[in-house]
Each structure stands twice: as structure tokens, then as C-alpha cells.
Design an enzyme around this catalytic site. Structure first.
Site, PDB file in Angstrom:
ATOM      1  N   ASP A 137      47.152 -35.282  16.369  1.00  0.00           N
ATOM      2  CA  ASP A 137      45.878 -35.298  15.649  1.00  0.00           C
ATOM      3  C   ASP A 137      45.574 -36.732  15.237  1.00  0.00           C
ATOM      4  O   ASP A 137      46.361 -37.366  14.524  1.00  0.00           O
ATOM      5  CB  ASP A 137      45.997 -34.398  14.418  1.00  0.00           C
ATOM      6  CG  ASP A 137      44.679 -34.228  13.669  1.00  0.00           C
ATOM      7  OD1 ASP A 137      43.648 -34.743  14.147  1.00  0.00           O
ATOM      8  OD2 ASP A 137      44.691 -33.585  12.600  1.00  0.00           O
ATOM      9  N   ASP A 190      39.523 -34.895  18.714  1.00  0.00           N
ATOM     10  CA  ASP A 190      40.614 -35.737  18.208  1.00  0.00           C
ATOM     11  C   ASP A 190      41.953 -35.009  18.086  1.00  0.00           C
ATOM     12  O   ASP A 190      42.880 -35.518  17.467  1.00  0.00           O
ATOM     13  CB  ASP A 190      40.237 -36.336  16.852  1.00  0.00           C
ATOM     14  CG  ASP A 190      39.965 -35.274  15.798  1.00  0.00           C
ATOM     15  OD1 ASP A 190      39.769 -34.100  16.158  1.00  0.00           O
ATOM     16  OD2 ASP A 190      39.937 -35.629  14.597  1.00  0.00           O
ATOM     17  N   GLU A 191      42.074 -33.828  18.680  1.00  0.00           N
ATOM     18  CA  GLU A 191      43.323 -33.061  18.604  1.00  0.00           C
ATOM     19  C   GLU A 191      43.683 -32.511  19.976  1.00  0.00           C
ATOM     20  O   GLU A 191      42.814 -32.062  20.718  1.00  0.00           O
ATOM     21  CB  GLU A 191      43.182 -31.870  17.653  1.00  0.00           C
ATOM     22  CG  GLU A 191      42.851 -32.186  16.219  1.00  0.00           C
ATOM     23  CD  GLU A 191      42.680 -30.903  15.412  1.00  0.00           C
ATOM     24  OE1 GLU A 191      43.652 -30.118  15.339  1.00  0.00           O
ATOM     25  OE2 GLU A 191      41.577 -30.665  14.898  1.00  0.00           O
TER      26      GLU A 191
END
Length: 404
Positions: free
Chosen positions: A9, A105-106
């Protein structure tokens, strides 16, 4: 044998990208925000210095400025965030082909089969953190565990720039004291139901009667009870697996309210142009069109209709969208936000359209429209999205812009 799953993350992703592109931001409290003139005046992300002032994501700019008068504000650059996301996932793919993005973003990674090459899960996570920091200037937090759910809890456990390993030996100690809302799929409604049962923590949920939870929350209750107990065998998708696209849409909160049919036509035209272009890019056509309208008091209505033929042409989406708006909304009543979504998607090359000259008198015009819109796609692909547009969209005062 247990799998080894990572959840990576990015920390304050939008702000981290802005700091990577503008190193001067690293030494001041800064936040990425929407454009106040477009009524997107909220904090989208902040750096670590801004966090020390308790600046919060989703609060308004004026609230953040009250906490931190020297807060530096940066406009969002979504195309750059997409670019960085692709570069980060490309780094993950140096280690494994089982990389499943969960959001911009993960990502989850299954590194079970590559530990002989790169070390154990923690070593791989630490290597990834160092590599991404050194090559891109972005920090990530990583969770390492034996399933996807616990790996995600691990990446949330310690931030920023940290690795947390959750094993069968320590998961009760680390995770059971956490609030139940930290668990995936425990939203506000589920949390409120669990609260009535005096279930406050993940440990409370894990030790509860599964039948009782299922009775209150149905299948979701069974699922989250399993998750709390570390029961999750869902695989990490391979990069070679094609992910099913279920809908394609776009929405705009306008700089000022739409107040008449000409405003509505302009908004609908811009949205349908984008949706149609995305459908063509994915080689898809939609069979159903949905229109969502929000007024200045944030009241929302959603209406949908089937299309006469599967399509990825903007003009056909425009025509039906205007019909839906005209029949569902009092023209002249202000509109704050519009969203248009195509669903019922099918591959364009598998569409058996009964559009002969005998069954559809508009077939020649449709072919002409297809050539026009395909030509626009080629120009935009070569020179950018803003290279060509409808004349009415250019220099509008509604905040409608094509990404360059």
C-alpha cells in the site's frame, strides 16, 4: 503448505507522487486537493508533515487551513498518479506474475513460488520498499501473511514505510485487539449491527457464534466471521488473467449548476464522448445506459434504459441520455453533478447487429458516425485527449476539460 501473500500500500499516494515530482514539497506540510472553483475543495491526500497537524483526508480545505495555516496545496494530476501506479506494479512484476491491483495505490502479490530466488516474504517486502523508494521516491507499507485479508491488515498495521508480518503464531496478538471496522467488508451498516451485539474488535467477531452473525448480516456475516478467523483461500490473480469489466462510466461535478437544456446537452455530450471512447478502447459495446443526477441539495436520482442496439458511439449515447434526462428531470431545475454509465457490456467483435439497409434505414449514417469517432480516437491517441473535441465543449464555463 501456507501461501505467502503480500499486500503493498503506497503511503499518501497522491501526495507522495507530487513530492516525487516537486522535491520542494518534501520539506513543507502539503496536501493534494480538488479545485475549489470546481467545488472539489477537499483534501485528497497529505504528506507526513501535514499529518502532524492532524490534516485529514476528505476534510474541506478551509478546515485543513485552520489546523495548518502554512499548508501548501497542490492540484491533483490524475494521469501522473496512473503513470506512477503502472511503474510501481511493474516493479512488483519483477518478483512474481501474480500481482492483483486492488486500487490505484494497493496491490496483492503471491510470492509463494519465488522465495528461493528472492528470500522469504519479509525479505521480498523489504526489497520492494527499498527499490520503490530509491527508483521512484515513493514509500510503501507492506503486510506479509498466509492470506489476502491478513496481508491487507498487515499493510495497515504500521505506516509509513514499514513491513508487518502476520503469522499463524502471532495473528491473535496483533489483530484481535483491532476495531472490527478494520476488517474488509465491515462497513458502517455492518459495524452498527455488530455493535448491537457488543462485538467491538476483530477478536470479538472471531470468537462469536457464526450462525448468530449470519442471522444478522446474511452471507456477508459468514464471510467476515471467516475473515476474522484467518479463513480466506481467495487467489491472487495473475497479470495474464483478463479482468472482467462490468461497466464503463464517467461523472462530473460542474463548476456551476446546469440550469437549462443547453447546459445539459453540453454536459451530456462531454460525458458520452468519454464513455464511448473508453468502450472503444476496451473493444466493448454497451446494451444499457444509466444516468445519475445530483442536485445542489445532494439529492440523487438514477435512471437507466436499454439501448436499441449495442453501441460504443457517443452520438447514440448522447441521444438516449438526453431522453432519460428529459423524462426524469424537470428541465430548468439545477443539476450539480451528472454521471453516465454503460453496462451490459459485450465484445464489439461479437455483436451480431441486425443493421442491414433493410432493417435499419439509419445504417449508412451509423457507419459514417463510426468512421468519424474512430478517426477522433486515432487523433487523441497520437496527440492527447485534448487534441480534438466538440466545438461546444471548448472554452466552456462548466469546468469540463479533456485530460491532456
Amino acid at each position: 503448505m501456507d501461501r505467502t501473500i503480500l499486500h503493498c500500500d503506497c503511503n499518501g499516494f497522491y501526495a507522495s507522487v507530487e513530492c516525487a515530482m516537486h522535491p520542494e514539497y518534501k520539506n513543507v506540510p502539503m496536501a493534494v486537493c480538488g479545485d475549489p472553483q470546481n467545488r472539489h475543495g477537499i483534501i485528497l491526500a497529505k504528506n507526513e508533515l501535514a499529518k502532524k497537524y492532524n490534516v485529514q483526508t476528505a476534510e474541506t480545505i478551509w478546515q485543513a487551513k485552520r489546523k495548518c495555516p502554512d499548508l501548501v496545496l497542490a492540484a491533483a494530476h490524475h494521469r501522473e498518479y496512473q503513470r506512477y501506479s503502472r511503474m510501481i506494479n511493474a516493479i512488483y512484476q519483477r518478483f512474481t506474475d501474480r500481482v492483483e491491483p486492488f486500487s490505484i495505490d494497493e496491490s496483492w502479490l503471491d510470492v509463494t513460488g519465488c522465495q528461493n530466488l528472492f528470500g522469504d516474504g519479509k525479505q521480498i517486502a523489504d526489497t520492494l520498499r527499498n527499490t520503490i523508494r530509491e527508483e521512484l521516491g515513493i514509500t510503501i507499507s507492506a503486510g506479509v501473511s498466509f492470506n489476502k485479508i491478513y496481508a491487507k491488515l498487515g499493510s495497515d498495521y504500521k505506516k509509513p514505510d514499514a513491513t508487518t508480518v502476520i503469522t499463524r503464531g502471532n495473528y491473535q496478538e496483533l489483530l484481535f485487539p483491532l476495531p472490527v471496522s478494520a476488517l474488509m467488508y465491515v462497513g458502517r451498516s455492518a459495524r452498527e449491527q455488530l455493535d448491537k451485539l457488543y462485538i467491538k474488535t476483530i477478536g470479538d467477531l472471531a470468537r462469536s457464534d457464526k450462525r448468530l452473525i449470519a442471522g444478522k448480516l446474511g452471507k456477508v456475516g459468514e464471510l467476515i466471521h471467516d475473515y476474522a478467523n484467518g479463513i480466506d483461500d481467495s487467489p491472487v490473480a495473475s497479470i495474464y488473467e483478463q479482468r472482467e469489466i462490468k461497466s464503463v462510466g464517467n461523472g462530473i461535478t460542474f463548476r456551476r449548476n446546469l440550469t437549462g437544456i443547453e447546459d445539459i446537452r453540453l454536459g451530456v455530450r462531454a460525458l458520452c464522448d468519454t464513455v464511448a471512447g473508453r468502450l472503444r478502447k476496451h473493444g466493448l459495446k454497451c446494451q444499457t445506459l444509466q444516468v445519475t443526477i445530483k442536485d445542489p441539495q445532494f439529492k440523487v436520482i438514477t435512471r437507466q434504459r436499454p439501448l436499441p442496439f449495442p453501441t460504443n458511439l457517443s452520438q447514440e449515447l448522447i441521444d438516449l441520455s438526453l431522453e432519460i434526462v428529459s423524462s426524469s428531470w424537470r428541465i430548468g431545475a439545477p443539476i450539480r453533478m451528472l454521471a453516465i454509465t454503460g453496462s451490459g457490456l459485450i465484445p464489439a467483435d461479437q455483436v451480431e447487429e441486425q443493421l442491414s439497409f433493410y432493417t435499419n434505414p439509419d445504417a449508412p449514417a451509423r457507419k459514417k458516425q463510426e468512421k468519424l469517432e474512430n478517426a477522433m480516437d486515432i487523433i487523441r491517441e497520437k496527440y492527447g485527449q485534448g487534441a480534438i473535441s466538440f466545438g461546444t465543449v471548448i472554452h466552456n464555463d462548466l469546468g469540463i476539460e479533456k485530460d491532456d
